[in-house]
Design a protein around this motif. Structure first.
Motif, PDB file in Angstrom:
ATOM      1  N   ALA A  38       0.941  -0.956   0.145  1.00 31.99           N
ATOM      2  CA  ALA A  38       0.175   0.455   0.223  1.00 31.99           C
ATOM      3  C   ALA A  38       0.708   1.292   0.109  1.00 31.99           C
ATOM      4  N   GLN A  39       2.527   1.325   0.303  1.00 35.56           N
ATOM      5  CA  GLN A  39       2.910   2.567   0.618  1.00 35.56           C
ATOM      6  C   GLN A  39       3.965   2.346  -0.637  1.00 35.56           C
ATOM      7  N   ARG A  40       3.388   1.429  -1.960  1.00 37.71           N
ATOM      8  CA  ARG A  40       4.321   1.644  -2.930  1.00 37.71           C
ATOM      9  C   ARG A  40       4.841   2.828  -3.859  1.00 37.71           C
ATOM     10  N   ARG A  41       3.815   3.740  -3.950  1.00 35.36           N
ATOM     11  CA  ARG A  41       3.665   5.029  -4.281  1.00 35.36           C
ATOM     12  C   ARG A  41       4.475   5.742  -3.798  1.00 35.36           C
ATOM     13  N   GLU A  42       4.684   6.071  -1.963  1.00 35.01           N
ATOM     14  CA  GLU A  42       5.352   6.998  -1.127  1.00 35.01           C
ATOM     15  C   GLU A  42       7.090   6.664  -1.374  1.00 35.01           C
ATOM     16  N   LEU A  43       7.757   5.647  -1.523  1.00 37.26           N
ATOM     17  CA  LEU A  43       8.430   4.556  -1.805  1.00 37.26           C
ATOM     18  C   LEU A  43       8.480   5.777  -2.885  1.00 37.26           C
ATOM     19  N   ASP A  44       8.366   6.129  -3.882  1.00 39.68           N
ATOM     20  CA  ASP A  44       8.763   6.339  -4.988  1.00 39.68           C
ATOM     21  C   ASP A  44       9.073   7.738  -4.578  1.00 39.68           C
TER      22      ASP A  44
END
Length: 329
Positions: free
Chosen positions: A207-213
């Motif tokens: 769920a946090q993959r966009r935040e990692l980007d």
């Protein structure tokens, strides 16, 4: 392919086609003739299937945690051992095994359901120690400082593990075997222990993959884009530590999966964590399932610890990544 290979090959070879059909028979309402005997079906479903499924879960968790750590600290060398997480989780499990030393049988077999909780407590302790040590010289927690702090914390916790092992020499052989990494004693009991933690970790991190980007561009830019970098970083560290602790609690210390798989996915699929994270779960599970197959077939009658197999491939890979990282800097 890794699932079929892990189930078909071993001390008793099974036809891959029959294995695939028998897997379909596990689906409710499906009843096909696989050509396997009752003995072969028992070997498949009761011995090999739980072990391979556990390998898929553990490999996926370790690779996912490694990818999350690499994104949080913007360092391609990061993996679940970066913050001393594996050592902390190992200390928690070693403590539980030591307390069970007086029980009959193998102290590492059929560990209680609370073992991942003890491993998670040790993992969080390691994260906290590393985080505090990394900030001892100032407010800036750079990736290099955190790596050095993680090495120091790992050494300290490993010393605690050694002390516990020396205090309970009757379980020294079992604990040492567990520290090298193994899936040999895996059963559905172990799968059911790790499954809920795997689901929680996967849901949070994916769920946090966009935040990692967004974190890859830096904290100031991320804040300008409406992200709370520290909150996202804390959440990812806790989730990745939970997954690492669950994996360590059932399989022991298996290194390099968190470096090999995410870095390979980055080379194949690009730098976006929207691709790296789900692919790391898939290929991390496949990598460990195949490593386990090699561990139980390459040594003849004696099974090789799976941690030895992953280190055999991981150490040269680590050197390559290190040289590429130094060249890029």
């Amino acid at each position: 392919m890794a699932l079929i290979a892990g189930l078909a090959f071993g001390s008793v070879a099974l036809p891959p086609g029959g294995v695939a059909v028998e897997l379909l028979n596990l689906v409710p309402g499906v009843d096909l003739h696989s050509g396997l005997t009752a003995r072969e079906v028992a070997i498949l479903t009761e011995l090999r299937l739980p072990r391979v499924v556990l390998g898929l879960l553990v490999g996926g968790l370790l690779a996912l945690a490694g990818a999350a750590y690499q994104g949080v600290f913007r360092n391609p060398l990061a993996d679940p051992h970066l913050l001393g997480v594996a050592a902390g989780a190992g200390l928690g499990v070693t403590a539980v095994i030591s307390l069970r030393a007086g029980t009959a049988g193998d102290a590492t077999a059929n560990l209680p359901v609370g073992v991942p909780v003890a491993a998670f407590a040790g993992a969080l302790l390691a994260v906290a120690l590393t985080w505090l040590l990394g900030a001892a010289g100032g407010r800036d927690r750079s990736p290099a400082t955190l790596i050095l702090a993680g090495v120091a914390v790992s050494s300290f916790l490993a010393a605690g593990q050694t002390y516990l092992m020396q205090q309970h020499v009757d379980t020294l052989r079992e604990v040492y075997s567990w520290l090298l990494g193994r899936l040999a004693t895996a059963g559905w009991h172990d799968v059911l222990i790790v499954l809920p933690y795997a689901v929680i970790t996967a849901v949070i991190v994916l769920a946090q993959r966009r935040e990692l980007d967004v974190l890859t561009v830096g904290d100031e830019e991320a804040t300008g884009l409406g992200l709370h970098p520290q909150r996202s970083r804390y959440l990812l560290i806790v989730a990745a530590s939970l997954g690492t602790a669950a994996a360590v609690s059932v399989s022991g210390l298996i290194g390099f999966v968190g470096i090999i798989v995410p870095h390979t996915m980055r080379l194949l699929a690009g730098p976006s964590y929207r691709s790296i994270l789900p692919l790391s779960v898939l290929f991390g599970g496949a990598f460990l399932a195949l490593a386990d197959l090699l561990a139980r077939t390459a040594g003849g009658q004696a099974e090789i610890p799976i941690g030895v197999v992953t280190a055999f491939f991981g150490a040269p890979f680590f050197i390559v990544v290190l040289r590429r990282s130094r060249g890029a800097s």
